[in-house]
Design a protein around this motif. Structure first.
Motif, PDB file in Angstrom:
ATOM      1  N   VAL A   1     -40.216 -44.072   5.001  1.00 23.44           N
ATOM      2  CA  VAL A   1     -40.255 -42.918   4.091  1.00 23.44           C
ATOM      3  C   VAL A   1     -38.839 -42.478   3.743  1.00 23.44           C
ATOM      4  N   VAL A   2     -37.980 -42.380   4.747  1.00 16.84           N
ATOM      5  CA  VAL A   2     -36.586 -41.988   4.509  1.00 16.84           C
ATOM      6  C   VAL A   2     -35.906 -42.997   3.594  1.00 16.84           C
ATOM      7  N   ASP A   3     -36.155 -44.286   3.821  1.00 19.34           N
ATOM      8  CA  ASP A   3     -35.567 -45.330   2.961  1.00 19.34           C
ATOM      9  C   ASP A   3     -36.005 -45.133   1.513  1.00 19.34           C
ATOM     10  N   MET A   4     -37.276 -44.801   1.296  1.00 23.15           N
ATOM     11  CA  MET A   4     -37.763 -44.513  -0.055  1.00 23.15           C
ATOM     12  C   MET A   4     -37.030 -43.324  -0.648  1.00 23.15           C
ATOM     13  N   MET A   5     -36.873 -42.276   0.144  1.00 24.01           N
ATOM     14  CA  MET A   5     -36.231 -41.060  -0.347  1.00 24.01           C
ATOM     15  C   MET A   5     -34.793 -41.320  -0.799  1.00 24.01           C
ATOM     16  N   LEU A   6     -34.111 -42.192  -0.088  1.00 25.74           N
ATOM     17  CA  LEU A   6     -32.697 -42.447  -0.375  1.00 25.74           C
ATOM     18  C   LEU A   6     -32.481 -43.507  -1.444  1.00 25.74           C
ATOM     19  N   ASN A   7     -33.542 -44.214  -1.840  1.00 24.36           N
ATOM     20  CA  ASN A   7     -33.357 -45.337  -2.774  1.00 24.36           C
ATOM     21  C   ASN A   7     -34.137 -45.210  -4.075  1.00 24.36           C
ATOM     22  N   ASP A   8     -35.037 -44.262  -4.161  1.00 23.93           N
ATOM     23  CA  ASP A   8     -35.736 -44.023  -5.428  1.00 23.93           C
ATOM     24  C   ASP A   8     -34.741 -43.429  -6.419  1.00 23.93           C
ATOM     25  N   ASN A   9     -34.685 -44.021  -7.605  1.00 25.73           N
ATOM     26  CA  ASN A   9     -33.758 -43.544  -8.636  1.00 25.73           C
ATOM     27  C   ASN A   9     -34.462 -43.316  -9.973  1.00 25.73           C
ATOM     28  N   GLU A  10     -35.760 -43.040  -9.916  1.00 22.92           N
ATOM     29  CA  GLU A  10     -36.544 -42.936 -11.147  1.00 22.92           C
ATOM     30  C   GLU A  10     -36.078 -41.789 -12.032  1.00 22.92           C
ATOM     31  N   LYS A  11     -35.665 -40.671 -11.410  1.00 23.33           N
ATOM     32  CA  LYS A  11     -35.196 -39.508 -12.162  1.00 23.33           C
ATOM     33  C   LYS A  11     -33.851 -39.063 -11.605  1.00 23.33           C
ATOM     34  N   SER A  12     -33.152 -38.224 -12.358  1.00 18.44           N
ATOM     35  CA  SER A  12     -31.848 -37.759 -11.892  1.00 18.44           C
ATOM     36  C   SER A  12     -31.965 -36.695 -10.812  1.00 18.44           C
ATOM     37  N   VAL A  13     -33.146 -36.046 -10.709  1.00 16.47           N
ATOM     38  CA  VAL A  13     -33.416 -35.093  -9.632  1.00 16.47           C
ATOM     39  C   VAL A  13     -34.720 -35.502  -8.952  1.00 16.47           C
ATOM     40  N   LEU A  14     -34.678 -35.662  -7.640  1.00 17.25           N
ATOM     41  CA  LEU A  14     -35.870 -35.934  -6.844  1.00 17.25           C
ATOM     42  C   LEU A  14     -36.107 -34.733  -5.936  1.00 17.25           C
ATOM     43  N   PHE A  15     -37.312 -34.196  -5.975  1.00 19.25           N
ATOM     44  CA  PHE A  15     -37.647 -33.000  -5.202  1.00 19.25           C
ATOM     45  C   PHE A  15     -38.698 -33.375  -4.164  1.00 19.25           C
ATOM     46  N   PHE A  16     -38.285 -33.345  -2.896  1.00 19.54           N
ATOM     47  CA  PHE A  16     -39.172 -33.709  -1.799  1.00 19.54           C
ATOM     48  C   PHE A  16     -39.642 -32.440  -1.087  1.00 19.54           C
ATOM     49  N   LYS A  17     -40.910 -32.133  -1.215  1.00 17.13           N
ATOM     50  CA  LYS A  17     -41.483 -31.002  -0.479  1.00 17.13           C
ATOM     51  C   LYS A  17     -41.872 -31.488   0.915  1.00 17.13           C
ATOM     52  N   HIS A  18     -41.256 -30.913   1.936  1.00 13.34           N
ATOM     53  CA  HIS A  18     -41.514 -31.301   3.318  1.00 13.34           C
ATOM     54  C   HIS A  18     -41.980 -30.115   4.142  1.00 13.34           C
ATOM     55  N   MET A  19     -42.750 -30.372   5.185  1.00 15.42           N
ATOM     56  CA  MET A  19     -42.979 -29.414   6.251  1.00 15.42           C
ATOM     57  C   MET A  19     -41.993 -29.749   7.382  1.00 15.42           C
TER      58      MET A  19
END
Length: 241
Positions: free
Chosen positions: A69-87
């Protein structure tokens, strides 16, 4: 090429985190992600299965490996801003060094408002379920490791969303957009599979609902948990926008 901004919202439950996700989803430059570490948390914390609705579906449809999951978060480049809602409690013992590469926002809420809402779904919450101590632990981790962060208080957002969201956008280093203040009354395609258990109020909404204090009496059995939680909450408020 502009570097992708990876915003991690670290929330406790019942803290308008979903409304904030809907707010950011209105931006054309932003892609939102709904609690991508949820299955990792449930996989590593089987005691939670009995009181988290939809556990089997979450485990079956989401990535269970926190490192992936962390690898996805750091490597997704689909948009210029990525907003991850986490608990925040979903982190468990995950290596947190990735937070040097993310823009970190802690979202909190007065436990006097949060606990009566939370107990409607999870009847006997514990301190580790509601995030306050974990938020202080996270705040101290940021400070120790020189990681910039900010804090949002749900009440302040609801009382003046434009002002607080403008400050948040300034922290993220993106322009505030008026579209963040309203949305259509409908379900987002990015909603987690658990949305039917938790998101009914957001699905009916068309923007941030004006803050109103709870009118019903505070549940007697929650008062000890409130007293402990409030100590942490007051510490968090000192950093809130």
């Amino acid at each position: 090429m502009q570097e992708t901004k990876r915003v991690c919202l670290w929330s406790g439950p019942r803290n308008i985190s979903t409304a904030l996700m809907y707010s950011f989803a209105q931006r054309g430059d932003t892609k939102v992600f709904d609690e991508p570490l949820y299955a990792y948390y449930l996989k590593r914390h089987p005691q939670a299965h009995s009181y988290h609705p939809g556990t089997e579906d979450i485990l079956a449809t989401m990535e269970n490996d926190g490192d992936k999951v962390v690898d996805m978060m750091l490597n997704d480049n689909e948009k210029s801003v990525l907003f991850f809602k986490h608990m925040t409690h979903h982190l468990l013992d995950l290596d947190r060094s990735f937070m040097h590469k993310t823009i970190n926002v802690i979202l909190t809420r007065d436990p006097k408002d949060m606990l009566p809402s939370f107990v409607k779904v999870i009847k006997n919450p514990k301190l580790e379920d509601i995030g306050y101590k974990l938020h202080i632990d996270l705040l101290e981790y940021f400070q120790k490791n020189n990681i910039p962060f900010t804090v949002l208080d749900s009440k302040r957002v609801l009382e003046n969303p434009k002002v607080v969201l403008s400050k948040l956008c300034e922290f993220i280093d993106i322009p505030f957009e008026e579209c963040m203040l309203s949305w259509k009354s409908q379900q987002l395609q990015e909603d987690g599979i658990w949305a039917k258990y938790w998101y009914s109020n957001v699905h009916k909404s068309t923007g941030f609902i004006k803050y109103r204090p709870k009118e019903e009496p505070f549940p007697e059995h929650l008062k000890p948990l409130y007293q402990v939680s409030n100590v942490y909450y007051q510490k968090l408020l000192k950093y809130a926008l």
